[in-house]
Design an enzyme around this catalytic site. Structure first.
Site, mmCIF file in Angstrom:
data_model
loop_
_atom_site.group_PDB
_atom_site.id
_atom_site.type_symbol
_atom_site.label_atom_id
_atom_site.label_comp_id
_atom_site.label_asym_id
_atom_site.label_seq_id
_atom_site.Cartn_x
_atom_site.Cartn_y
_atom_site.Cartn_z
ATOM 1 N N GLU A 44 40.114 44.362 45.138
ATOM 2 C CA GLU A 44 38.938 44.231 46.019
ATOM 3 C C GLU A 44 37.635 44.635 45.340
ATOM 4 O O GLU A 44 36.569 44.151 45.693
ATOM 5 C CB GLU A 44 39.137 45.034 47.311
ATOM 6 N N HIS A 98 43.348 47.730 42.317
ATOM 7 C CA HIS A 98 42.475 47.409 43.460
ATOM 8 C C HIS A 98 41.654 46.149 43.171
ATOM 9 O O HIS A 98 40.527 46.251 42.691
ATOM 10 C CB HIS A 98 41.522 48.576 43.728
ATOM 11 N N CYS A 126 47.908 48.995 45.846
ATOM 12 C CA CYS A 126 48.122 50.347 45.317
ATOM 13 C C CYS A 126 49.172 51.093 46.148
ATOM 14 O O CYS A 126 50.358 50.843 45.984
ATOM 15 C CB CYS A 126 46.791 51.085 45.235
HETATM 16 N N1 GLN Z 1 48.440 57.856 46.391
HETATM 17 C C1 GLN Z 1 48.856 56.861 45.475
HETATM 18 C C2 GLN Z 1 48.737 57.325 44.043
HETATM 19 O O1 GLN Z 1 48.033 58.255 43.765
HETATM 20 C C3 GLN Z 1 48.096 55.569 45.671
HETATM 21 C C4 GLN Z 1 46.642 55.679 45.443
HETATM 22 C C5 GLN Z 1 45.866 54.515 45.964
HETATM 23 O O2 GLN Z 1 46.349 53.772 46.811
HETATM 24 N N2 GLN Z 1 44.641 54.328 45.500
HETATM 25 O O3 GLN Z 1 49.346 56.747 43.174
#
Ligand code: GLN
Length: 538
Positions: A515, A513, A380
């Site tokens: 995970e 994600h 992400c």
């Molecule tokens: N801050 C980034 C976004 O909002 C990544 C968010 C995250 O890593 N879950 O896109």
């Protein structure tokens, strides 16, 4: 009809109610029953989405896009059942629902009160969508005696009456401390905690006693006598070296059998502990190790990256190697120290994150992994940082940045104001921070002959998201010409989901994600592949 098991906690928090509930779920499933797990949280936040990981640990995301308590991650990992929005509720959400109804006049002029209106809403949550389950295990957050948890305890008391006591079981988890100075085990805190529980109308049926060391029979008898619980139902749980030992430990203590006995049910098949025993062996006895660095902002709090830590461990299980997690604070990572701090790592991972703090350290670490061909996984925010690093250093867009933390500069990462999911527009403005992200499971299409396609062995994948910002697709060509491939895209080809570096042994960034979907008994392919690459890099 479902049977309901309520798990409360006493004496202190963090005793492992979530893990106990998840282990019990596994054992009951393994004996042939269908189980659902639910969590009731006493805080006033409507969901944990806006809470800092420092406060509350990781925010766990479900397929259907709920931001939930991290215990739901334990539930999924142990039971293999995907949690839903309807499996986690908070006091804030309950009040929110009740107040909305009140404003619409749906209480028909009545005085709205904790009992029955709040408790009715809690009971509705517990019962909702549970008719097809054999068991619903409901964990009550916090500890008995807290002001916040009172309405929950009252609601479960009423609930047991509503469904009949033979269909509801109360488990109370307490601490039985060992005092070193006097070399004694103390049962008094447990007695007090049960007294507290009984004073609000609940007699526990099973007491699980968490202890540093085995509890002698005479002490268990004392707990049985003072707390009015059958000695067979005073179950000890001694600290385990790895959480994956918990199902084995509860099996040895016959927790599942006592639960079945209570409901006058028989085991449909013997419990299968083999996979857990195998995992325990890999984790505790393995001499082969690999160091993986996690470079993030919340490294001080262990629970902040809970699912990630677990998924990396699962990757180790798959590769028969112990994974050492080296946590590195991105805010303290000075450019001059990068080499020194990262040289003993066989893999570098940049996890999800928010805000500017620590970004420069992350970007430098990615550069180091790219140039030195160290296996790299960006998740992400980690993928977004990898894009910025590549844009600055390879595409020579010196001011490449994200609009999340730099209003000037070239926004290769930016905010999308509207998404379309199954034709529905989902709001994406930043006025109201709760529930404004791309959340939950989305499809991605993987490019033919890419590394990622090899790893997933599928063209279409579904992974969970939690972010507001996206990589701008219009830069795709520029990146690809320099060897950074956009190997996974949203089905409409508008949103980059995965990037991978061509001339690198293993360099992958994912907008989602992975995970959240890894399980000890079914490790996620991306983590298995990452650990394999790290193993080869050693
Ligand atoms: N801050 C980034 C976004 O909002 C990544 C968010 C995250 O890593 N879950 O896109």
């Amino acid at each position: 009809m479902a049977r309901y098991i309520f798990v409360t906690g006493g004496v202190v928090s963090s005793l492992g109610k979530g893990l106990s509930s998840a282990s019990l779920a596994y054992l009951l499933q393994s004996r042939g029953y269908k189980v659902r797990l639910r969590k009731l949280d006493p805080y006033l936040n409507v969901d944990p989405g806006t809470m800092s990981p420092f406060q509350h640990g990781e925010v766990y995301v479900t397929d259907d896009g709920a931001e939930t308590d991290l215990d739901l991650g334990h539930y999924e990992r142990f039971s293999g059942v995907s949690a839903k929005k309807s499996d986690n509720i908070t006091t804030g959400k309950i009040y929110n629902d009740v107040l909305k109804k009140e404003r619409k006049g749906e209480y028909l002029g009545k005085t709205v009160q904790v009992i029955p209106h709040i408790t009715d809403r809690i009971k509705q949550f517990i019962k909702n969508d549970s008719s097809k389950e054999d068991f619903v295990i409901c964990e009550i957050g916090g500890i008995v005696g807290d002001i916040e948890s009172l309405p929950f305890v009252e609601a479960i008391r009423q609930f047991a009456n509503d469904v009949g006591k033979k269909n509801a079981l109360f488990i109370h988890l307490t601490l039985v401390p060992y005092l070193k100075a006097s070399d004694e085990i103390k049962t008094k805190p447990t007695q007090h905690s049960v007294k507290e529980l009984r004073s609000i109308g609940i007699q526990p049926d099973i007491i699980i006693c968490r202890s540093e060391r085995p509890i002698p029979l005479e002490h268990r008898k004392k707990i049985s006598l003072f707390c009015n619980v059958d000695i067979k139902n005073v179950i000890e749980t001694v600290d385990v070296k790895t959480i994956y030992e918990a199902p084995i430990s509860f099996f040895n203590q016959k927790l599942d059998i006592q639960v079945l006995n209570y409901f006058k049910l028989k085991s449909k098949k013997p419990a299968n502990l083999k996979p857990w025993k195998k995992i325990k062996k890999i984790i505790l006895q393995n001499k082969k190790q690999v160091n993986i660095g996690i470079i993030g902002k919340y490294v001080e709090l262990k629970d902040a990256y809970k699912s990630l830590d677990e998924a990396l461990t699962h990757g180790g299980i798959k590769n028969n190697i112990k994974v050492n997690l080296v946590r590195i604070d991105s805010e303290k990572l000075k450019v001059s120290e990068i080499k020194n701090k990262l040289k003993n790592l066989s893999g570098i991972l940049i996890p999800g994150g928010f805000g500017k703090r620590g970004t420069e350290g992350k970007i430098e670490a990615i550069r180091y992994a790219r140039i030195n061909k160290i296996p790299f996984l960006g998740i992400c925010y980690g993928m977004q940082m990898a894009i910025i690093e590549f844009a600055r250093n390879q595409l020579k867009i010196n001011k490449a940045t994200s609009s999340e933390f730099d209003k000037g500069g070239v926004h290769i990462i930016g905010l999308m104001n509207e998404w379309e999911k199954s034709g529905k527009k989902v709001k994406g403005t930043d006025k109201d921070l709760g529930g404004t992200m791309r959340l939950g499971s989305y499809d991605a299409i993987l490019k033919d002959k890419s590394k990622i396609r090899d790893i997933y062995k599928s063209r279409l994948i579904k992974e969970r998201h939690r972010h507001r910002y996206e990589v701008d697709i219009s830069y795709k060509e520029k990146f690809e010409r320099k060897g950074l491939i956009f190997s996974g895209l949203s089905p409409n080809h508008k949103l980059p989901e995965i990037i991978e570096l061509k001339k690198h042994p293993w360099f992958i960034g994912v907008q989602f994600h992975p995970e959240f979907k890894s399980r000890p008994l079914n490790p996620h392919p991306l983590f298995s592949s990452f650990i394999k690459a790290a193993k080869n890099h050693r």
